[in-house]
Write an enzyme that holds these catalytic residues in place. Structure first.
Site, short mmCIF file in Angstrom:
data_model
loop_
_atom_site.label_atom_id
_atom_site.label_comp_id
_atom_site.label_asym_id
_atom_site.label_seq_id
_atom_site.Cartn_x
_atom_site.Cartn_y
_atom_site.Cartn_z
N HIS A 1 0.86 -1.19 0.00
CA HIS A 1 0.00 0.00 0.00
C HIS A 1 0.89 1.23 0.00
CE1 HIS A 1 0.82 -0.73 4.26
NE2 HIS A 1 0.38 0.48 4.56
N HIS B 1 1.26 3.91 1.93
CA HIS B 1 1.71 4.66 3.10
C HIS B 1 3.23 4.79 3.07
CE1 HIS B 1 -2.13 4.03 5.73
NE2 HIS B 1 -2.22 5.08 4.96
N ASP C 1 5.71 4.57 5.14
CA ASP C 1 6.62 3.60 5.76
C ASP C 1 6.75 2.32 4.96
OD1 ASP C 1 3.91 3.18 6.59
OD2 ASP C 1 4.59 1.86 8.19
N ASP D 1 -0.56 -4.03 5.72
CA ASP D 1 -1.27 -3.65 6.94
C ASP D 1 -2.75 -3.98 6.78
OD1 ASP D 1 1.19 -2.71 7.63
OD2 ASP D 1 0.62 -0.59 7.65
#
EC number: 3.1.26.11
Length: 311
Positions: free
Chosen positions: A62, A64, A66, A212
């Site tokens: 994804h 994001h 991090d 996640d």
């Protein structure tokens, strides 16, 4: 096949854990697939046995930061590797192509190799190579988040030369035909079936690497019968409400999934910095929590290497 954990922290790097990135190596590292590429991943690679030049595929779960912000630097550094002029495939959610093109254009970075970007919008088969096939499943994380199932190609069964000798089959090309699964017809009228001289194929290993997520159907499908399940464990179960609010999983939830899906091994990663201050020699609280439910569990640390066993 080996899994090499380059970054196992959640959200932001710490002195003990970098942010998310996991390498999967094939055939003594001759080819490497990278899953996520958080900030500082290329530095982690420099400290590991992973070869930057050997990376052929990068999968992003994804968008994001991090899990993504180390990608521009890695792409640029790969151009400086003498051996790294082979094409590179990037696979990830919609928006990945725009991100990569924007950064390369803004920084005027010219890559010395071709890059193919495949954007994923839904679950399904996304890649077939001589080494393995890859299936993607959508997870639940607030933004588009995916997990990847890597299914190794079956290994050919062992040829039983002694059986062929006992049957009086002349050595040479006929043995090659039997090995390839071909039945043979001899001039004297005898017929020999390949399956009587070759063991059944050895099934390929299945690895599931999740982005996640909270517990969901996609996670179960990925974990089902997996030889190794790599799952986030951002929080302990006593932070269940916080985990749900931030769309993350607890160690207990990851373990329960592994148990219900009949996985063989669970590896926890994406660990919150709040769990870094345990006393040396004590069992990590996330590992203890997971093993109470699913005993074949490991807690990954940066540079942890796991050799994927055959069933």
């Amino acid at each position: 096949m080996q899994l090499i954990f380059l970054g196992t922290g959640a959200g932001a790097p710490t002195t003990k854990r970098n942010v998310s990135s996991t390498a999967l190596t094939f055939d003594q590292g001759s080819e490497v697939w990278l899953f996520d590429c958080g900030e500082g991943t290329q530095q982690q690679i420099a400290r590991s046995k992973v070869s930057l030049a050997a990376i052929t595929h990068i999968f992003i779960t994804h968008l994001h930061g991090d899990h993504l912000l180390g990608l521009p630097g890695l792409l640029g550094s790969r151009s400086l590797q003498a051996r790294a002029l082979t094409p590179l495939t990037l696979i990830g959610p919609q928006g990945l192509k725009e991100f990569v093109q924007c950064v390369l254009n803004t920084t005027q970075t010219a890559l010395g190799y071709s890059v193919v970007i495949k954007e994923v919008s839904e679950s399904g088969s996304i890649l077939e190579t001589p080494l393995a096939t890859v299936t993607v499943r959508e997870l639940e994380h607030g933004v588009k988040s995916f997990g990847y199932e890597i299914l190794e190609r079956p290994k050919p069964g062992k040829f039983r030369k002694s059986f062929a000798q006992l049957a009086g089959i002349p050595e040479g090309p006929l043995y090659g035909q039997l090995k390839r699964g071909e039945d043979i017809h001899l001039p004297d009228g005898r017929i020999f079936l390949s399956r009587n001289f070759v063991d059944p194929p050895v099934r390929g290993r299945k690895i599931a690497i999740l982005g996640d997520t909270i517990p969901c159907a996609g996670a179960f499908l990925l974990a089902n019968e997996a030889d190794v399940l790599v799952h986030e464990a951002t929080f302990a179960q006593d932070q269940h409400d916080l985990a749900r609010k931030s769309m993350h999983s607890t160690a207990a939830q990851a373990a329960q999934l592994a148990k219900e899906a009949h996985a063989r091994t669970l590896i926890l990663t994406h660990v919150s910095a709040r769990y870094e201050n345990g006393n040396q020699g004590e069992v990590h609280p996330l590992l203890e929590e997971a093993r109470a439910i699913f005993s074949p569990t490991y807690l990954a640390e940066d540079f942890f290497v796991f050799t994927v066993p055959r069933a």
